[in-house]
Design an enzyme around this catalytic site. Structure first.
Site, PDB file in Angstrom:
ATOM      1  N   LYS A  36      -1.362  -7.204  -9.137  1.00 10.04           N
ATOM      2  CA  LYS A  36      -2.321  -7.308  -8.025  1.00 10.04           C
ATOM      3  C   LYS A  36      -2.003  -6.156  -7.078  1.00 10.04           C
ATOM      4  O   LYS A  36      -1.062  -6.210  -6.290  1.00 10.04           O
ATOM      5  CB  LYS A  36      -2.151  -8.654  -7.321  1.00 10.04           C
ATOM      6  CG  LYS A  36      -3.394  -9.189  -6.626  1.00 10.04           C
ATOM      7  CD  LYS A  36      -3.936  -8.330  -5.516  1.00 10.04           C
ATOM      8  CE  LYS A  36      -3.217  -8.497  -4.208  1.00 10.04           C
ATOM      9  NZ  LYS A  36      -3.654  -7.508  -3.176  1.00 10.04           N
TER      10      LYS A  36
ATOM     11  N   CYS B 282       9.864   1.479   3.258  1.00 13.95           N
ATOM     12  CA  CYS B 282      10.766   0.397   3.648  1.00 13.95           C
ATOM     13  C   CYS B 282      12.186   0.923   3.792  1.00 13.95           C
ATOM     14  O   CYS B 282      13.053   0.222   4.269  1.00 13.95           O
ATOM     15  CB  CYS B 282      10.714  -0.733   2.633  1.00 13.95           C
ATOM     16  SG  CYS B 282      11.328  -0.219   1.035  1.00 13.95           S
TER      17      CYS B 282
ATOM     18  N   GLU C 267      -5.124  -3.921  -1.770  1.00 15.29           N
ATOM     19  CA  GLU C 267      -6.568  -3.649  -1.650  1.00 15.29           C
ATOM     20  C   GLU C 267      -6.819  -2.338  -0.903  1.00 15.29           C
ATOM     21  O   GLU C 267      -7.911  -1.789  -0.950  1.00 15.29           O
ATOM     22  CB  GLU C 267      -7.286  -4.824  -0.967  1.00 15.29           C
ATOM     23  CG  GLU C 267      -6.859  -5.144   0.460  1.00 15.29           C
ATOM     24  CD  GLU C 267      -5.615  -6.035   0.539  1.00 15.29           C
ATOM     25  OE1 GLU C 267      -4.757  -5.967  -0.365  1.00 15.29           O
ATOM     26  OE2 GLU C 267      -5.508  -6.789   1.528  1.00 15.29           O
TER      27      GLU C 267
ATOM     28  N   SER D  37       5.349  -6.929   3.323  1.00 14.69           N
ATOM     29  CA  SER D  37       5.955  -7.241   4.621  1.00 14.69           C
ATOM     30  C   SER D  37       6.755  -8.546   4.546  1.00 14.69           C
ATOM     31  O   SER D  37       6.501  -9.390   3.675  1.00 14.69           O
ATOM     32  CB  SER D  37       4.850  -7.384   5.677  1.00 14.69           C
ATOM     33  OG  SER D  37       3.980  -8.426   5.284  1.00 14.69           O
TER      34      SER D  37
ATOM     35  N   PHE E 272       0.806  -1.237   0.000  1.00 15.16           N
ATOM     36  CA  PHE E 272       0.000   0.000   0.000  1.00 15.16           C
ATOM     37  C   PHE E 272       0.828   1.270   0.000  1.00 15.16           C
ATOM     38  O   PHE E 272       0.331   2.344  -0.311  1.00 15.16           O
ATOM     39  CB  PHE E 272      -0.946   0.005   1.222  1.00 15.16           C
ATOM     40  CG  PHE E 272      -0.265   0.394   2.520  1.00 15.16           C
ATOM     41  CD1 PHE E 272       0.011   1.722   2.819  1.00 15.16           C
ATOM     42  CD2 PHE E 272       0.120  -0.570   3.449  1.00 15.16           C
ATOM     43  CE1 PHE E 272       0.639   2.086   3.998  1.00 15.16           C
ATOM     44  CE2 PHE E 272       0.757  -0.213   4.634  1.00 15.16           C
ATOM     45  CZ  PHE E 272       1.020   1.123   4.900  1.00 15.16           C
TER      46      PHE E 272
ATOM     47  N   GLU F 235       9.565  -3.560  12.939  1.00 16.88           N
ATOM     48  CA  GLU F 235       9.221  -2.493  11.985  1.00 16.88           C
ATOM     49  C   GLU F 235       7.939  -1.823  12.476  1.00 16.88           C
ATOM     50  O   GLU F 235       6.889  -2.452  12.549  1.00 16.88           O
ATOM     51  CB  GLU F 235       8.996  -3.095  10.589  1.00 16.88           C
ATOM     52  CG  GLU F 235       8.688  -2.043   9.543  1.00 16.88           C
ATOM     53  CD  GLU F 235       8.509  -2.624   8.138  1.00 16.88           C
ATOM     54  OE1 GLU F 235       7.894  -3.697   8.001  1.00 16.88           O
ATOM     55  OE2 GLU F 235       8.983  -1.980   7.189  1.00 16.88           O
TER      56      GLU F 235
HETATM   57  P1  NAD Z   1       1.553  -6.621   3.137  1.00 16.01           P
HETATM   58  O1  NAD Z   1       2.596  -7.664   3.167  1.00 16.01           O
HETATM   59  O2  NAD Z   1       0.506  -6.635   4.185  1.00 16.01           O
HETATM   60  O3  NAD Z   1       0.778  -6.655   1.721  1.00 16.01           O
HETATM   61  C1  NAD Z   1       1.469  -6.701   0.502  1.00 16.01           C
HETATM   62  C2  NAD Z   1       0.625  -7.450  -0.513  1.00 16.01           C
HETATM   63  O4  NAD Z   1       0.391  -8.789  -0.048  1.00 16.01           O
HETATM   64  C3  NAD Z   1      -0.758  -6.832  -0.728  1.00 16.01           C
HETATM   65  O5  NAD Z   1      -1.033  -6.841  -2.110  1.00 16.01           O
HETATM   66  C4  NAD Z   1      -1.703  -7.732   0.057  1.00 16.01           C
HETATM   67  O6  NAD Z   1      -2.965  -7.859  -0.556  1.00 16.01           O
HETATM   68  C5  NAD Z   1      -0.997  -9.073   0.052  1.00 16.01           C
HETATM   69  N1  NAD Z   1      -1.180  -9.849   1.295  1.00 16.01           N
HETATM   70  C6  NAD Z   1      -1.398  -9.367   2.546  1.00 16.01           C
HETATM   71  N2  NAD Z   1      -1.461 -10.396   3.442  1.00 16.01           N
HETATM   72  C7  NAD Z   1      -1.283 -11.533   2.732  1.00 16.01           C
HETATM   73  C8  NAD Z   1      -1.239 -12.918   3.089  1.00 16.01           C
HETATM   74  N3  NAD Z   1      -1.397 -13.325   4.339  1.00 16.01           N
HETATM   75  N4  NAD Z   1      -1.017 -13.832   2.104  1.00 16.01           N
HETATM   76  C9  NAD Z   1      -0.856 -13.442   0.828  1.00 16.01           C
HETATM   77  N5  NAD Z   1      -0.888 -12.129   0.435  1.00 16.01           N
HETATM   78  C10 NAD Z   1      -1.103 -11.189   1.371  1.00 16.01           C
HETATM   79  O7  NAD Z   1       2.324  -5.212   3.102  1.00 16.01           O
HETATM   80  P2  NAD Z   1       1.701  -3.765   3.200  1.00 16.01           P
HETATM   81  O8  NAD Z   1       1.194  -3.554   4.572  1.00 16.01           O
HETATM   82  O9  NAD Z   1       0.800  -3.508   2.051  1.00 16.01           O
HETATM   83  O10 NAD Z   1       3.012  -2.886   2.950  1.00 16.01           O
HETATM   84  C11 NAD Z   1       3.905  -2.532   3.971  1.00 16.01           C
HETATM   85  C12 NAD Z   1       5.076  -3.467   4.041  1.00 16.01           C
HETATM   86  O11 NAD Z   1       5.728  -3.518   2.778  1.00 16.01           O
HETATM   87  C13 NAD Z   1       6.137  -3.013   5.026  1.00 16.01           C
HETATM   88  O12 NAD Z   1       6.599  -4.121   5.734  1.00 16.01           O
HETATM   89  C14 NAD Z   1       7.222  -2.436   4.138  1.00 16.01           C
HETATM   90  O13 NAD Z   1       8.519  -2.438   4.690  1.00 16.01           O
HETATM   91  C15 NAD Z   1       7.125  -3.337   2.965  1.00 16.01           C
HETATM   92  N6  NAD Z   1       7.724  -2.750   1.777  1.00 16.01           N
HETATM   93  C16 NAD Z   1       8.939  -3.245   1.387  1.00 16.01           C
HETATM   94  C17 NAD Z   1       9.579  -2.687   0.301  1.00 16.01           C
HETATM   95  C18 NAD Z   1      10.935  -3.198  -0.123  1.00 16.01           C
HETATM   96  O14 NAD Z   1      11.410  -2.756  -1.140  1.00 16.01           O
HETATM   97  N7  NAD Z   1      11.564  -4.096   0.600  1.00 16.01           N
HETATM   98  C19 NAD Z   1       8.978  -1.644  -0.412  1.00 16.01           C
HETATM   99  C20 NAD Z   1       7.730  -1.187   0.001  1.00 16.01           C
HETATM  100  C21 NAD Z   1       7.105  -1.755   1.113  1.00 16.01           C
END
Ligand code: NAD
Length: 485
Positions: A174, A282, A177, A227, A150, A376
């Protein structure tokens, strides 16, 4: 609802899902109901994969110099629609308008890089024996998927869209959401730029759709950003289905501040790093380790932090649950004996009482075992630890399971080099609070901040989005047969 229900984008058209389930899309800025995002079902994904597969036949055969023409136009369209895209991005994500403008500018830079790919993907050829040539070419994989988080509704999708597609792949995106709107505009711009139908598709949904993507036999490769918990799940699930996968995870980035650092510059950088995008990056600084006496720098950090005002130069965090989670971390640290120097709890913005705001928070005298030191937080919070030596500071940094970024603030070049060599992070800054490598350098962390080989952007992405064809060719019969014929 401000906008109509979000639709999938399949085969060049916005289409309704077969599902009747949806989730509300709420602006973190003021709690306004913006839209509803569908929780698509298997048949939606099947349609998108079929469209992408069909488009792949012609797209992958189109010479790359022709393919990138679409991205020259797309870059122009991003520039033309910068304001519209930035406003949408702020509205759904909660970041400030100027942060969104910077995000779209980064999309433009990413696209610019993709237009240079024809110069970078030339193969190699060598006469390896008399009359026998070996040659390598980068070949597109097929239908690929990109799953995004997000925190950057436009930039993270554009980490993958231009490169993967310019290299000849067809994509299923994808979106998160929580922020599904910016991607719709991106799809429109790609279509207007001349991208053939089916080359780029969007299927909305949540974890179920992610699982369906990992399991789908028609998808060759999956890139994921989110994450660490989910990155691990996606990496395991995609690779168990023998797909290529690159999964970027979360982070806890450490800033090492030495007493000889320039106080004002360091303070500005530290505060910009911890509070930019409300700490939801991140690459945000989550922890700072002061080596020796740096009280004068901490004073300046507090001074800078107090200039950061929710609703003015500080955006909202993604939702109320996130605000509560962040505030709970701060309270827990306080209970455990840390000192809250600048307190962002209970922040509100006049006229936006339903927004989710957390003010900048500086916590001092944190110990390495506290959860604010190790986890984090993903909010505008910095946890300051103190050590006597650089090696103690490195021990704390090295103990983190993550490894996205680390930075050092000092005027001593030899000390900076010492830290660069010993920090356990993929991206290191010297006097830079957010050490994001710019194109053509690639983006990617180490340890539990990334699973898979290579990086997601820049030159490194070529390796991920293509496979290498090696051909050995001989036409001269007169050379006879030798050991390699
Ligand atoms: P998230 O992991 O909750 O969601 C990311 C994606 O995974 C979304 O599209 C979501 O629909 C899907 N998702 C969520 N839970 C899931 C599950 N249990 N099984 C399968 N798919 C699932 O992350 P977020 O809250 O949207 O974003 C924040 C996180 O992203 C932070 O931890 C941040 O550090 C990380 N991030 C990392 C980078 C990087 O380059 N390393 C860049 C941007 C964000």
């Amino acid at each position: 609802m401000k906008y109509s229900q979000v639709q999938n984008f399949i085969n060049g058209q916005f289409v309704d899902t077969a599902s009747s389930e949806s989730l509300p899309v709420i602006s973190p800025l003021d709690g306004m109901l913006l839209s509803a995002v569908p929780l698509s079902v298997q048949s939606d994904l099947d349609d998108a994969v079929a469209a992408a597969k069909k488009a792949f036949a012609a797209w992958s055969k189109t010479p790359i110099k022709e393919r990138v023409q679409v991205f020259f136009k797309y870059k122009f369209l991003l520039e033309k629609h910068l304001d519209e895209l930035a406003k949408l991005c702020s509205e759904e994500n909660g970041k400030t308008y100027s942060e969104s403008v910077a995000e779209i500018e980064k999309c433009i830079e990413l696209t610019e890089f993709a237009t240079s790919l024809p110069q970078l993907v030339t193969g190699e050829v060598l006469e390896v024996s008399r009359g026998v040539e070996c040659r390598t070419e980068h070949v597109a994989l097929g239908v690929v998927a990109s799953i995004v988080p997000f925190n950057f509704p436009a930039m993270v999708p554009n980490w993958t869209i231009p490169n993967a597609i310019a290299l000849g792949n067809c994509m299923i995106l994808k979106p998160s959401e929580k922020v599904p709107l910016s991607c719709g505009l991106i799809a429109q711009l790609l279509k207007e730029a001349g991208l053939p139908d089916g080359v780029f598709n969007i299927v909305h949904g949540n974890d179920k759709m992610v699982n369906a993507i990992c399991d789908h036999p028609g998808i060759e490769a999956v890139s994921f950003v989110g994450s660490t918990k989910v990155a691990k799940l996606v990496y395991q699930r995609a690779t168990i289905h023998l797909k290529r996968c690159l999964a970027l995870g979360g982070a806890k980035n450490h800033l090492l501040v030495l007493p000889d650092a320039i106080a004002s510059m360091t303070a500005q950088n530290v505060v910009a790093s911890m509070s930019g995008c409300a700490g939801q990056r991140c690459m945000a600084a989550g922890a700072m380790i002061g080596v020796g006496n740096i009280d004068h720098i901490i004073d300046k950090i507090c001074e800078e932090a107090r200039k950061v005002m929710p609703g003015k130069n500080l955006g909202a965090v993604i939702n109320k649950a996130s605000k509560e989670r962040i505030e709970k971390y701060i309270t827990e640290a306080e209970t455990q004996g840390a000192k809250i120097l600048v307190d962002g709890r209970n922040a509100t913005v006049d006229g936006k009482e339903n927004g989710s705001y957390v003010g900048p928070t500086v916590i001092d005298f944190v110990t390495p075992q506290m959860s604010v030191a190790t986890e984090e937080i993903f909010g505008p919070v910095i946890s300051i630890m103190r050590t006597n030596t650089v090696d103690e500071a490195l021990t704390i940094e090295n103990a983190s399971p993550y490894g996205n970024a680390a930075s050092v603030f000092t005027q001593n070049g030899a000390m900076a080099r010492y830290i660069i060599d010993r920090a356990s992070a993929g991206m290191i800054g010297v006097n830079v609070g957010v050490p994001v490598p710019r194109e053509p350098f690639s983006f990617g962390g180490w340890n539990e901040s990334k699973f898979g080989v290579g990086d997601i952007t820049g030159k490194s992405s070529i390796q991920f989005w293509t496979k290498l064809r090696k051909s050995t060719v001989k036409w001269n019969a007169e050379a006879g047969v030798n050991w390699m014929s």
